[in-house]
Design an enzyme around this catalytic site. Structure first.
Site, PDB file in Angstrom:
ATOM      1  N   ILE A   1       0.945  -1.194   0.355  1.00 19.39           N
ATOM      2  CA  ILE A   1       0.117  -0.408  -0.345  1.00 19.39           C
ATOM      3  C   ILE A   1       0.580   1.429  -0.134  1.00 19.39           C
ATOM      4  O   ILE A   1       0.317   2.344  -0.915  1.00 19.39           O
ATOM      5  CB  ILE A   1      -1.026  -0.023   1.261  1.00 19.39           C
ATOM      6  CG1 ILE A   1      -2.129  -1.563   0.731  1.00 19.39           C
ATOM      7  CG2 ILE A   1      -2.455   1.353   1.476  1.00 19.39           C
ATOM      8  CD1 ILE A   1      -2.738  -1.789   2.189  1.00 19.39           C
TER       9      ILE A   1
ATOM     10  N   ASP B   1      10.948   2.999   7.112  1.00 18.99           N
ATOM     11  CA  ASP B   1      10.705   1.526   7.258  1.00 18.99           C
ATOM     12  C   ASP B   1      12.014   0.635   6.955  1.00 18.99           C
ATOM     13  O   ASP B   1      12.395   0.924   6.159  1.00 18.99           O
ATOM     14  CB  ASP B   1      10.112   0.828   5.387  1.00 18.99           C
ATOM     15  CG  ASP B   1       9.397  -0.457   5.481  1.00 18.99           C
ATOM     16  OD1 ASP B   1      10.410  -1.227   5.966  1.00 18.99           O
ATOM     17  OD2 ASP B   1       8.603  -1.265   5.083  1.00 18.99           O
TER      18      ASP B   1
ATOM     19  N   CYS C   1      -4.592   4.613   8.269  1.00 21.10           N
ATOM     20  CA  CYS C   1      -5.396   3.050   7.182  1.00 21.10           C
ATOM     21  C   CYS C   1      -5.185   2.015   7.498  1.00 21.10           C
ATOM     22  O   CYS C   1      -5.517   0.773   6.407  1.00 21.10           O
ATOM     23  CB  CYS C   1      -5.706   3.680   6.170  1.00 21.10           C
ATOM     24  SG  CYS C   1      -7.240   4.985   5.603  1.00 21.10           S
TER      25      CYS C   1
ATOM     26  N   ARG D   1      -4.407  -0.686  10.944  1.00 26.77           N
ATOM     27  CA  ARG D   1      -4.424  -1.069  12.007  1.00 26.77           C
ATOM     28  C   ARG D   1      -4.144  -0.234  13.517  1.00 26.77           C
ATOM     29  O   ARG D   1      -3.401   0.759  13.449  1.00 26.77           O
ATOM     30  CB  ARG D   1      -3.749  -2.318  12.381  1.00 26.77           C
ATOM     31  CG  ARG D   1      -3.283  -3.136  11.321  1.00 26.77           C
ATOM     32  CD  ARG D   1      -5.152  -3.717  11.776  1.00 26.77           C
ATOM     33  NE  ARG D   1      -5.750  -5.287  10.522  1.00 26.77           N
ATOM     34  CZ  ARG D   1      -5.678  -5.003   9.717  1.00 26.77           C
ATOM     35  NH1 ARG D   1      -6.707  -3.667   8.948  1.00 26.77           N
ATOM     36  NH2 ARG D   1      -6.003  -6.209   9.090  1.00 26.77           N
TER      37      ARG D   1
ATOM     38  N   ASP E   1      -9.331   5.218  10.031  1.00 33.01           N
ATOM     39  CA  ASP E   1     -10.109   4.682  10.016  1.00 33.01           C
ATOM     40  C   ASP E   1     -10.422   2.809  10.452  1.00 33.01           C
ATOM     41  O   ASP E   1     -11.339   2.286  10.145  1.00 33.01           O
ATOM     42  CB  ASP E   1     -10.039   3.753   8.059  1.00 33.01           C
ATOM     43  CG  ASP E   1     -10.394   2.775   7.011  1.00 33.01           C
ATOM     44  OD1 ASP E   1     -12.392   3.267   7.695  1.00 33.01           O
ATOM     45  OD2 ASP E   1     -10.392   1.303   6.607  1.00 33.01           O
TER      46      ASP E   1
ATOM     47  N   GLU F   1     -12.630  -1.787  17.787  1.00 29.60           N
ATOM     48  CA  GLU F   1     -13.422  -1.272  16.476  1.00 29.60           C
ATOM     49  C   GLU F   1     -15.248  -2.563  16.947  1.00 29.60           C
ATOM     50  O   GLU F   1     -14.512  -3.627  17.236  1.00 29.60           O
ATOM     51  CB  GLU F   1     -12.748  -2.365  15.127  1.00 29.60           C
ATOM     52  CG  GLU F   1     -11.614  -1.592  15.198  1.00 29.60           C
ATOM     53  CD  GLU F   1     -11.219  -2.077  13.498  1.00 29.60           C
ATOM     54  OE1 GLU F   1     -11.911  -2.504  12.733  1.00 29.60           O
ATOM     55  OE2 GLU F   1     -10.578  -1.273  13.336  1.00 29.60           O
TER      56      GLU F   1
ATOM     57  N   HIS G   1     -13.271   1.794   9.911  1.00 28.64           N
ATOM     58  CA  HIS G   1     -12.100   0.411   8.764  1.00 28.64           C
ATOM     59  C   HIS G   1     -13.583  -0.169   7.022  1.00 28.64           C
ATOM     60  O   HIS G   1     -13.505  -1.183   6.692  1.00 28.64           O
ATOM     61  CB  HIS G   1     -12.910  -0.775   9.695  1.00 28.64           C
ATOM     62  CG  HIS G   1     -11.536  -1.638   9.471  1.00 28.64           C
ATOM     63  ND1 HIS G   1     -11.141  -2.317  10.270  1.00 28.64           N
ATOM     64  CD2 HIS G   1     -10.638  -1.727   8.354  1.00 28.64           C
ATOM     65  CE1 HIS G   1     -10.115  -2.890   9.573  1.00 28.64           C
ATOM     66  NE2 HIS G   1      -9.559  -3.028   8.526  1.00 28.64           N
ATOM     67  N   LEU G   2     -13.097   1.034   6.743  1.00 27.41           N
ATOM     68  CA  LEU G   2     -13.199   0.918   5.203  1.00 27.41           C
ATOM     69  C   LEU G   2     -12.311   0.724   4.120  1.00 27.41           C
ATOM     70  O   LEU G   2     -12.950   1.096   2.186  1.00 27.41           O
ATOM     71  CB  LEU G   2     -14.952   2.180   4.066  1.00 27.41           C
ATOM     72  CG  LEU G   2     -15.277   2.666   5.624  1.00 27.41           C
ATOM     73  CD1 LEU G   2     -16.899   4.043   5.071  1.00 27.41           C
ATOM     74  CD2 LEU G   2     -16.924   1.179   5.082  1.00 27.41           C
ATOM     75  N   GLY G   3     -10.928   0.775   4.431  1.00 29.06           N
ATOM     76  CA  GLY G   3     -10.140   0.871   3.075  1.00 29.06           C
ATOM     77  C   GLY G   3     -10.431  -0.186   2.354  1.00 29.06           C
ATOM     78  O   GLY G   3     -10.634   0.172   0.998  1.00 29.06           O
TER      79      GLY G   3
HETATM   80  P1  NAD Z   1       2.845  -5.449   3.570  1.00 32.81           P
HETATM   81  O1  NAD Z   1       3.042  -5.774   3.898  1.00 32.81           O
HETATM   82  O2  NAD Z   1       2.924  -5.030   2.218  1.00 32.81           O
HETATM   83  O3  NAD Z   1       3.506  -3.947   3.656  1.00 32.81           O
HETATM   84  C1  NAD Z   1       3.827  -3.468   5.233  1.00 32.81           C
HETATM   85  C2  NAD Z   1       5.081  -2.676   5.059  1.00 32.81           C
HETATM   86  O4  NAD Z   1       5.946  -2.123   6.522  1.00 32.81           O
HETATM   87  C3  NAD Z   1       6.538  -3.590   4.626  1.00 32.81           C
HETATM   88  O5  NAD Z   1       7.157  -3.132   3.821  1.00 32.81           O
HETATM   89  C4  NAD Z   1       7.361  -3.388   6.146  1.00 32.81           C
HETATM   90  O6  NAD Z   1       8.689  -3.860   5.952  1.00 32.81           O
HETATM   91  C5  NAD Z   1       7.054  -2.765   7.145  1.00 32.81           C
HETATM   92  N1  NAD Z   1       7.080  -2.032   8.375  1.00 32.81           N
HETATM   93  C6  NAD Z   1       6.621  -3.357   9.334  1.00 32.81           C
HETATM   94  N2  NAD Z   1       7.488  -3.070  10.500  1.00 32.81           N
HETATM   95  C7  NAD Z   1       7.562  -1.619  10.420  1.00 32.81           C
HETATM   96  C8  NAD Z   1       8.308  -0.255  11.174  1.00 32.81           C
HETATM   97  N3  NAD Z   1       7.934  -0.961  12.957  1.00 32.81           N
HETATM   98  N4  NAD Z   1       8.054   0.272  10.918  1.00 32.81           N
HETATM   99  C9  NAD Z   1       8.353   1.187   9.409  1.00 32.81           C
HETATM  100  N5  NAD Z   1       7.403   0.203   8.445  1.00 32.81           N
HETATM  101  C10 NAD Z   1       7.751  -1.172   9.028  1.00 32.81           C
HETATM  102  O7  NAD Z   1       1.567  -4.615   3.864  1.00 32.81           O
HETATM  103  P2  NAD Z   1       0.505  -3.978   3.044  1.00 32.81           P
HETATM  104  O8  NAD Z   1      -0.331  -5.073   2.126  1.00 32.81           O
HETATM  105  O9  NAD Z   1       1.045  -2.814   2.170  1.00 32.81           O
HETATM  106  O10 NAD Z   1      -1.004  -3.370   4.073  1.00 32.81           O
HETATM  107  C11 NAD Z   1      -0.270  -2.607   5.094  1.00 32.81           C
HETATM  108  C12 NAD Z   1      -1.175  -2.396   6.762  1.00 32.81           C
HETATM  109  O11 NAD Z   1      -2.592  -2.070   5.984  1.00 32.81           O
HETATM  110  C13 NAD Z   1      -1.408  -3.828   7.061  1.00 32.81           C
HETATM  111  O12 NAD Z   1      -1.630  -3.877   8.425  1.00 32.81           O
HETATM  112  C14 NAD Z   1      -3.120  -3.821   6.697  1.00 32.81           C
HETATM  113  O13 NAD Z   1      -3.448  -4.990   7.601  1.00 32.81           O
HETATM  114  C15 NAD Z   1      -3.383  -2.433   6.515  1.00 32.81           C
HETATM  115  N6  NAD Z   1      -4.667  -2.703   5.736  1.00 32.81           N
HETATM  116  C16 NAD Z   1      -5.685  -2.127   6.630  1.00 32.81           C
HETATM  117  C17 NAD Z   1      -7.143  -1.907   5.395  1.00 32.81           C
HETATM  118  C18 NAD Z   1      -7.878  -1.108   5.533  1.00 32.81           C
HETATM  119  O14 NAD Z   1      -9.683  -1.601   5.462  1.00 32.81           O
HETATM  120  N7  NAD Z   1      -7.930  -0.404   6.241  1.00 32.81           N
HETATM  121  C19 NAD Z   1      -7.022  -2.636   3.805  1.00 32.81           C
HETATM  122  C20 NAD Z   1      -6.072  -3.074   3.121  1.00 32.81           C
HETATM  123  C21 NAD Z   1      -4.299  -3.714   3.755  1.00 32.81           C
HETATM  124  C1  MLT Z   2      -7.542  -5.991   5.545  1.00 33.55           C
HETATM  125  O1  MLT Z   2      -6.638  -6.482   6.215  1.00 33.55           O
HETATM  126  O2  MLT Z   2      -7.119  -6.624   4.666  1.00 33.55           O
HETATM  127  C2  MLT Z   2      -8.200  -4.679   6.235  1.00 33.55           C
HETATM  128  O3  MLT Z   2      -8.167  -4.482   6.989  1.00 33.55           O
HETATM  129  C3  MLT Z   2      -9.658  -5.414   5.036  1.00 33.55           C
HETATM  130  C4  MLT Z   2     -11.010  -5.987   5.526  1.00 33.55           C
HETATM  131  O4  MLT Z   2     -10.907  -6.852   6.554  1.00 33.55           O
HETATM  132  O5  MLT Z   2     -11.887  -5.647   5.268  1.00 33.55           O
END
Ligand code: NAD
Ligand code: MLT
Length: 529
Positions: A152, A171, A230, A232, A256, A261, A280-282
């Site tokens: 993301i 990161d 957005c 956790r 979000d 929750e 939590h609409l991401g």
């Molecule tokens: P990803 O695993 O591709 O990327 C996570 C990144 O965080 C990695 O590059 C990792 O190196 C980095 N990271 C880990 N620990 C770290 C730290 N201490 N400091 C800085 N960076 C660090 O994950 P993603 O697919 O990009 O998802 C990211 C987050 O978004 C996850 O928590 C996921 O659950 C959440 N998410 C939320 C929604 C939502 O509905 N709001 C939707 C999708 C994903």
């Molecule tokens: C995820 O981790 O993929 C998101 O939080 C989205 C979800 O569970 O709805």
């Protein structure tokens, strides 16, 4: 037939992947309660969830048939991964299907904060026309701090650059080269917090990131800084954030996700004018939900049908092409482990698997898991599989090491298994003939060729004339047919070993008969399946 339970709302496109296929029966229960789940989970081979279902250790321990847990989405914080691993249940997710939606949600919150969209919308609906009150700020030329440069975070980079923003990323698992390739500056967290006008979080929630944004990190931010989460709940400490916002230490927050929750509706955050929130609409777009449903359904289906393990959280992923190459080695490795487990006496203290030749081009850890599975199977029948084997053996204090050796091999590829027990060291070398057929080609220092299959006998005998004939006589009189014989010895006239492939298992009385003869020092039946 495999029984699959879908216990959360999943797009129909994912459910359809199992329908009209006689190999699967799907129960779709998106509202199932925790209590009901506990009482029915024992019937299912696979469980597919989103974020609502909490897969606790209690549920996993009741899930006697469960092989796979599939999470339609990224975060697996609602699954007890250690409990699943110990029980040998593979956990997989659908990590890429909602990346774009989550990234766009971060921008939706960023723009809403920058331009006061929800507040202005509310005011206008109340009959007001407050053009001065809602003067905003541009994203152009502002500095965006991105914490977490994964899937993301990288999509956020592309869009931020298109908006003309300057981007700083933090990161610790990304190197400068990768950041340069993305056209961004990689700094430390302190630098990012001090310099950003907007900060967006895209990391997982773990011990490192919990409360990463707290009173002391908030103090480093500029008064015009706006923060977006957005990722956790729990990465941003809500109490500290509310205090900083209430005292105008920072300019705004877009959230979000929440520590709990749904969050408490009396939270101070909801009374502040400079906060924009969404429930939590991401990932809540039509596209993301279809993507993750299809992605996880295919992963679960392939795992059940033994066609590859993808997007695994507690086991190395194997795409179908790699799986085709690696699967025969997995078969060989398990047989080598089984062989040693039944022949080597004493408790195992260490296991070393050395890989030589072309197999080193692949991820070898599933092959090492297969060796360990074979080693444990005679002891822990029924409880051990590829997922839990290494953790089970390590729990018993056994060191497991695998090494890719660049030394030349006599074969295209070979595996050398060295097992140390309290009594001895045992070495077995195995290879594949025609990339398919397993062969054991060395036992300790003796080279031979054995097809490790079915029932076998490993015998240490005195190396003198007539011994093999005597053995054949005993087996023949007991109607045990010999399929194959391999002989080996270190020094002429002392001890030798004999390995027989036999067409049926050996009755206890025949083992006793052979053991009672002073020419036979050790006799070990081996079942390789
Ligand atoms: P990803 O695993 O591709 O990327 C996570 C990144 O965080 C990695 O590059 C990792 O190196 C980095 N990271 C880990 N620990 C770290 C730290 N201490 N400091 C800085 N960076 C660090 O994950 P993603 O697919 O990009 O998802 C990211 C987050 O978004 C996850 O928590 C996921 O659950 C959440 N998410 C939320 C929604 C939502 O509905 N709001 C939707 C999708 C994903
Ligand atoms: C995820 O981790 O993929 C998101 O939080 C989205 C979800 O569970 O709805």
């Amino acid at each position: 037939m495999y029984k699959i339970l879908i216990s959360d709302k999943l797009a129909q496109e994912g459910v359809e992947i199992f329908r009209n296929d006689r190999r699967f029966q799907v129960d779709f229960k998106p509202e199932v309660s925790a209590g009901e789940l506990l009482s029915i989970i024992g019937r299912y081979d696979a469980l597919i969830i989103r974020s609502r279902t909490k897969v606790t250790a209690e549920i996993i321990n009741k899930a006697k048939k469960l092989k796979v847990i599939g999470r339609a989405g990224v975060g697996v914080d609602n699954v007890d991964i250690p409990a699943a691993t110990v029980r040998g249940v593979v956990v997989m997710n659908a990590p890429s299907g909602n990346t774009i939606s989550a990234c766009e949600q971060a921008f939706a919150l960023m723009l809403s904060l920058a331009r006061n969209i929800p507040q202005a919308d509310k005011s206008l609906r109340e009959g007001k026309w407050e053009r001065n009150k809602f003067k905003g700020t541009e994203l152009y030329n502002k500095t965006l701090g991105i914490v977490g440069l994964g899937r993301i975070g990288r999509e956020v980079v592309k869009r931020a650059l298109a908006f003309g923003m300057k981007v700083i990323c933090y990161d610790p698992f990304i190197n400068e080269e990768a950041a340069k390739g993305l056209g961004v500056f990689l700094g430390d967290l302190k630098y990012l917090l001090k310099n950003a006008d907007f900060i967006t979080i895209h990391t997982p929630l773990n011990e490192e990131t919990k409360d990463m944004i707290n009173a002391s990190t908030l103090r480093l931010m500029k008064p015009n800084c706006r923060i977006i989460n957005c990722a956790r709940g729990g990465i941003v400490n809500e109490k500290d954030l509310a205090e900083a916002l209430a005292k105008n230490k920072i300019a705004g927050a877009g959230l979000d996700v929440f520590e709990k929750e749904p969050p408490d509706k009396n939270s101070l955050l909801f009374s502040l004018p400079n906060v924009v929130v969404t429930p939590h609409l991401g990932a809540s777009t039509k596209e993301a939900q279809v993507n993750v449903a299809i992605e996880i359904a295919h992963c679960v289906k392939d795992a059940l049908l033994d066609k590859g393990l993808r997007n695994t959280i507690n086991f190395p992923s194997l795409d179908p092409e790699t799986y085709k190459v690696v699967a025969p080695y997995i078969n060989l490795a398990e047989k080598m482990g089984l062989f040693v487990a039944q022949v080597a006496g004493g408790g195992i203290s260490s296991v070393l698997v050395t890989y030589k030749g072309e197999i080193n081009r692949y991820n070898i850890s599933p092959i090492t898991s297969a060796v360990v599975k074979g080693l444990l199977k005679p002891v822990l029948e029924g409880e051990v599989n590829f997922i839990n084997a290494v953790s089970l053996i390590k729990d018993r204090g056994v060191a497991v090491e695998s090494v890719k050796s660049s030394e030349e091999s006599d074969y295209v590829s070979s595996l050398i298994l060295e097992v140390k027990t309290s009594k001895q060291s045992f070495v077995l070398e195995g290879t594949l003939f025609a990339n398919q057929h397993p062969r054991i080609v060395r036992i300790n220092n003796t080279y031979l060729e054995i097809n490790p299959e079915g029932n076998m006998l490993f015998i240490i005998n005195k190396d003198r004339p007539g011994v093999i004939g005597k053995l054949g006589g005993i087996l023949g009189r007991n109607k045990i047919n010999i399929g194959d014989v391999s002989l080996g010895r270190h020094k002429k006239g002392r001890e030798a070993f004999t390995i027989l492939t036999i067409d049926s298992s050996l009755p206890e009385k025949v083992i006793k008969k052979i053991s009672s003869d002073e020419d036979f020092i050790l006799i070990k039946p081996i079942a390789l399946g």
